[in-house]
Design a protein around this motif. Sequence first.
Motif, short mmCIF file in Angstrom:
data_model
loop_
_atom_site.label_atom_id
_atom_site.label_comp_id
_atom_site.label_asym_id
_atom_site.label_seq_id
_atom_site.Cartn_x
_atom_site.Cartn_y
_atom_site.Cartn_z
N ARG A 145 -19.40 -9.84 -40.88
CA ARG A 145 -19.90 -8.88 -39.90
C ARG A 145 -19.27 -7.53 -40.25
N ILE A 146 -19.91 -6.48 -39.81
CA ILE A 146 -19.43 -5.13 -40.07
C ILE A 146 -18.85 -4.57 -38.78
N GLU A 147 -17.62 -4.10 -38.87
CA GLU A 147 -16.96 -3.48 -37.73
C GLU A 147 -16.67 -2.03 -38.08
N SER A 148 -16.71 -1.18 -37.08
CA SER A 148 -16.40 0.22 -37.30
C SER A 148 -14.90 0.43 -37.13
N GLU A 149 -14.31 1.11 -38.09
CA GLU A 149 -12.88 1.41 -38.04
C GLU A 149 -12.69 2.86 -38.50
N GLY A 150 -12.43 3.73 -37.57
CA GLY A 150 -12.22 5.13 -37.92
C GLY A 150 -13.42 5.76 -38.60
N GLY A 151 -14.62 5.38 -38.18
CA GLY A 151 -15.83 5.95 -38.76
C GLY A 151 -16.25 5.27 -40.06
N ARG A 152 -15.50 4.31 -40.52
CA ARG A 152 -15.83 3.58 -41.74
C ARG A 152 -16.22 2.15 -41.39
N LYS A 153 -16.98 1.53 -42.27
CA LYS A 153 -17.43 0.16 -42.04
C LYS A 153 -16.46 -0.82 -42.68
N LEU A 154 -15.92 -1.70 -41.85
CA LEU A 154 -14.99 -2.72 -42.30
C LEU A 154 -15.73 -4.05 -42.38
N VAL A 155 -15.64 -4.73 -43.51
CA VAL A 155 -16.31 -6.01 -43.71
C VAL A 155 -15.33 -7.12 -43.34
N VAL A 156 -15.74 -7.97 -42.41
CA VAL A 156 -14.88 -9.02 -41.86
C VAL A 156 -15.60 -10.36 -41.99
#
Length: 108
Positions: free
Chosen positions: A45-56
């Motif tokens: 899933r993609i999470e937003s972290e500081g305006g960037r996309k984090l892949v989890v």
Amino acid sequence: MLNDEPMHGYQMMHAIAERTGGTWRVSPGAIYPTIAQLEDEGLVRIESEGGRKLVVLTDAGRSYIADAATAPTDPFTSMTDAGGNSLRDVVEGLATRARPSAAPAPRP
């Protein structure tokens, strides 16, 4: 890699290059469609972290990796041969040996 920690796409690209000694450099045109496919399959899933996309990894992704029937092989183990030489070392050695024969003949 995502089993170790969530990452941004560019972090993944850098990690791949680092783990292969620079032999395998993945482009954004390869990494982002792969991430999208894994997301479509419910494995990440993609999470937003500081305006960037984090892949989890999702729970389904962790199960996929843990299951011996579906667990992917580590692509980084095949990046070196039995002698411990990386593909880059082999290619550089070949180029070094070929260089003298490719040099132009000296002028009289």
